[in-house]
Design a protein around this motif. Structure first.
Motif, PDB file in Angstrom:
ATOM      1  N   ASP A 102     -55.246  18.750  49.037  1.00 22.51           N
ATOM      2  CA  ASP A 102     -54.015  19.350  48.529  1.00 22.51           C
ATOM      3  C   ASP A 102     -54.289  20.730  47.942  1.00 22.51           C
TER       4      ASP A 102
ATOM      5  N   GLU B 296     -46.644  15.624  36.988  1.00 19.87           N
ATOM      6  CA  GLU B 296     -46.692  14.157  37.037  1.00 19.87           C
ATOM      7  C   GLU B 296     -48.082  13.701  37.467  1.00 19.87           C
TER       8      GLU B 296
ATOM      9  N   LEU C 203     -50.358  10.620  38.985  1.00 16.70           N
ATOM     10  CA  LEU C 203     -50.166   9.412  39.779  1.00 16.70           C
ATOM     11  C   LEU C 203     -50.782   8.195  39.113  1.00 16.70           C
TER      12      LEU C 203
ATOM     13  N   GLN D  53     -57.508  13.669  38.341  1.00 18.40           N
ATOM     14  CA  GLN D  53     -56.859  13.152  39.549  1.00 18.40           C
ATOM     15  C   GLN D  53     -55.924  14.212  40.113  1.00 18.40           C
ATOM     16  N   PRO D  54     -55.532  14.045  41.392  1.00 20.46           N
ATOM     17  CA  PRO D  54     -54.481  14.922  41.920  1.00 20.46           C
ATOM     18  C   PRO D  54     -53.185  14.744  41.135  1.00 20.46           C
ATOM     19  N   MET D  55     -52.344  15.765  41.176  1.00 32.14           N
ATOM     20  CA  MET D  55     -51.104  15.771  40.400  1.00 32.14           C
ATOM     21  C   MET D  55     -49.924  16.135  41.297  1.00 32.14           C
ATOM     22  N   VAL D  56     -48.739  15.889  40.774  1.00 35.51           N
ATOM     23  CA  VAL D  56     -47.503  16.298  41.450  1.00 35.51           C
ATOM     24  C   VAL D  56     -46.773  17.272  40.536  1.00 35.51           C
TER      25      VAL D  56
ATOM     26  N   HIS E 256     -43.444  19.390  39.753  1.00 33.87           N
ATOM     27  CA  HIS E 256     -42.002  19.422  40.025  1.00 33.87           C
ATOM     28  C   HIS E 256     -41.487  20.832  39.768  1.00 33.87           C
TER      29      HIS E 256
ATOM     30  N   LYS F 149     -40.941  19.036  44.895  1.00 33.74           N
ATOM     31  CA  LYS F 149     -42.201  18.667  44.258  1.00 33.74           C
ATOM     32  C   LYS F 149     -43.334  18.882  45.249  1.00 33.74           C
TER      33      LYS F 149
ATOM     34  N   ARG G 299     -47.592  18.077  45.772  1.00 35.05           N
ATOM     35  CA  ARG G 299     -48.834  17.423  45.335  1.00 35.05           C
ATOM     36  C   ARG G 299     -49.948  18.481  45.335  1.00 35.05           C
ATOM     37  N   CYS G 300     -50.779  18.471  44.300  1.00 39.02           N
ATOM     38  CA  CYS G 300     -51.841  19.475  44.204  1.00 39.02           C
ATOM     39  C   CYS G 300     -53.112  18.838  43.658  1.00 39.02           C
ATOM     40  N   ASP G 301     -54.230  19.506  43.899  1.00 31.80           N
ATOM     41  CA  ASP G 301     -55.518  19.006  43.412  1.00 31.80           C
ATOM     42  C   ASP G 301     -55.967  19.690  42.142  1.00 31.80           C
TER      43      ASP G 301
END
Length: 621
Positions: free
Chosen positions: A104, A211, A213, A220-223, A225, A248, A250-252
């Motif tokens: 991501d 956000e 997960l 961790q990866p995130m989302v 918005h 939204k 998803r990103c690392d």
């Protein structure tokens, strides 16, 4: 491949002294043609070579073995043995360190100087899976779009403040030494287009929340918005919800660069409703400076923006300027800033203080006696601890000499019609009050990144969340820069490096050496705002814990000097500063003959060369 400048230790054992004869060793990756030639000593031990390789590729020494030919066979060398001249290396695939890969994109929040610099850094290293979000309609960031006035100028020199500041890029052409706000905004837009950055920039986009997960995971990866703004936003408060462009991603990793501190520190005075004149926080283009023409002005505060406003008021022909402050802060003359920015290594605190002396000799004050200066009796050593950053420029100090500006250490007690009453009982007749009491941080940054505490620039000990910005104040005993670009390239490299090489972050965080900072609610200070003491410490700790970043830092210091001198050769710089000084002095004297006659510019070629010679002697010592 070769490694130069390695200082090997002598680790010989036994009765005979270790041999210090210079030799070289050729290392070959087992099963490949990749070679590395290392200068060393006859007595260099296998353990030393393994330490160097482990540091270079980011692994543990226990994973590495050195194998040398012995007769018709091969044998693994032991750590205590002297390394052979030709050896094979097992346990690693390459001498080139492998970067971690991610599915991501990296998200960068903020299209100001540092956010754009980060994008250029990623493009340079062919890491193009990233996006830059900014809620405004153009690039440039909070400091220049929202906080600066149309009259604001860069206080430090352009040579160490430009967007393409990098070893591989040319210096800017056709830019002023001290560019205006509008010139800088044009520069940011032009470089972003020219270097192909704009396809990665999503303007008019507000990041609303982040956000996770798995709420229990540290990293961790995130989302992210996002929501579209109305296309007109240029403020500092979070934009109002539009309900448009909700999405939204998803990103690392998230890198957030909120810029300078966001909100003006406010201080109401008794009697403001009866004052009858202008009372403004002099930023955000909230005031038309035509209102000071021919008038007395009270500036409350003595930080960098207050010093900048002295220049602006002078340019608009204010009659008399009163700076009212609780205590005077050190200001930095143009030469001293140039002197620092061309230095390598950094100037000692004592040398920096000596560079102030010719200018301060025109004032009633001895800079060595300021509250922020800690020095030995002989003044051979000095450190500066100051809550406000330096105001950089000559105009303020010229105005003090010509008695156009009076600095009054006092406080505002109350106001009456057209009059400012000070705590000492003194009354100042002035129809304009400009409040410049500094800035405060934005708790929205803490909320968005879910910050409980900062470990250095990293959020909650998570290498995927990173935020950096200029800290308030000064805390140093050596001075290597007064400008943003050298810090910006360091910040973006540090944040990116830990994503590419997470094992280095683990080593760093496990060391326990990173300063930890939490929000100070009683002071109105968010966790992400790191003061100068913490940031100065980080400048030593991170390069020490990550040698590769340490090597980069050394190269950047040399680059800073080259860029500064290429943009601002000594004689040309002094000529320009002196011409500006003379022009201001002549114009003020013509407007108000009661002012003192302007003095000659206190720095000439001979004086400046003496300082440069002194700096050269410091290097040799």
């Amino acid at each position: 491949m070769s490694v130069e400048g390695v200082n090997w230790k002598s680790r010989g054992t036994g009765m005979q002294p270790a041999s210090l004869t210079p030799v070289s060793t050729e290392l070959t990756i087992h099963g490949s043609d990749e070679r590395l030639v290392i200068p060393c000593l006859t007595s260099t031990k296998v353990a030393e070579i393994k330490e160097m390789i482990a540091q270079k590729v980011g692994c543990d020494t226990s994973e590495i073995s050195l194998v040398a030919r012995q007769g018709c066979a091969h044998r693994k060398q032991y750590d205590h043995e002297e390394v052979r001249r030709q050896v094979s290396v097992t346990g690693i695939d390459s001498f080139v360190r492998k970067k971690a890969t991610y599915d991501d994109p990296f998200v960068i929040i903020g299209a100001g100087h540092v956010g754009l610099r980060h994008g250029l850094w990623l493009m340079k290293h062919k890491s193009t899976n990233f996006v830059i979000f900014d809620r405004r309609s153009k690039v440039g960031g909070t400091s220049w779009i929202a906080q600066a006035n149309r009259n604001s100028k860069l206080q430090t020199e352009m040579g160490t403040y430009h967007l393409q500041y990098d070893e591989d890029n040319p210096i800017p052409k056709n830019m002023s030494t001290w560019p205006s706000r509008d010139e800088l905004l044009q520069h940011f837009a032009q470089v972003s287009e020219e270097y192909g950055l704009m396809p990665y920039v999503k303007l008019n986009t507000s990041v609303k929340r982040v956000e996770f997960l798995d709420p229990k995971a540290v990293s961790q990866p995130m989302v992210v918005h996002i929501e579209a703004t109305d296309g007109k936003y240029e403020g500092v408060l979070p934009p109002k919800s539009t309900g448009m462009g909700i999405d939204k991603i998803r990103c690392d990793a998230i890198f957030m660069y909120p810029g300078n501190l966001s909100f003006p520190r406010k201080e109401p005075y008794m009697g403001e409703d009866t004052f009858g004149g202008d009372i403004v926080y002099a930023m955000f283009d909230a005031f038309d400076y035509e209102g000071v023409r021919g008038q007395n002005v009270v500036i409350v505060g003595h930080g960098a923006f207050a010093v900048e406003n002295v220049r602006t008021c002078c340019e608009y022909s204010a009659k008399q300027i009163y700076m009212v402050c609780r205590r005077r802060n050190l200001a930095c003359p143009r030469f001293a800033s140039w002197f620092v920015n061309q230095s390598d290594p950094a100037l000692s605190g004592a040398m920096f203080m000596k560079a102030l002396e010719p200018m301060y000799a025109l004032t009633p004050w001895d800079p060595w006696t300021y509250h922020s200066v800690i020095s030995t009796v002989s003044r051979s050593n000095a450190a500066i601890q100051q809550k406000a950053r330096f105001g950089i420029g000559d105009v303020y100090l010229l105005a003090v000499y010509m008695q156009k500006c009076e600095v009054i250490v006092d406080g505002v007690k109350r106001l009456t019609q057209g009059t400012v009453h000070l705590g000492s009982g003194r009354k100042l007749e002035a129809p304009v009050i400009l409040k410049l009491l500094g800035f405060e941080g934005d708790f929205e940054v803490d909320r968005l990144l879910k910050i409980k505490e900062m470990s250095g620039f990293w959020v909650n000990g998570d290498y995927r969340r990173y935020t950096a910005s200029e800290g308030p104040g000064v805390s140093a005993s050596n001075f290597g820069g007064t400008s943003l670009s050298p810090g910006a390239i360091s910040w973006v490299a540090q944040g990116t490096h830990m994503m590419w090489y997470p094992s280095d972050f683990k080593t760093m965080i496990n060391s326990g050496m990173l300063p930890v900072h939490q929000a100070e609610l009683e002071k109105g200070k968010p966790a992400y705002v790191l003061d100068a003491t913490i940031q100065t410490a980080m400048g030593f700790i991170i390069p020490a814990l990550c040698p590769l970043l340490g090597e980069m830092s050394a190269a950047w210091r040399q680059m800073k000097r080259r860029k500064q001198l290429a943009c601002h050769p000594m004689q040309a710089f002094i000529d320009e500063a002196a011409a500006e000084w003379d022009e201001y002095g002549r114009s003020w004297k013509a407007e108000y003959p009661s002012h003192r006659d302007p003095p000659p510019y206190p720095y000439d070629y001979k004086t400046v060369q003496a300082f440069l010679d002194m700096s050269d002697r410091q290097k040799t010592n």
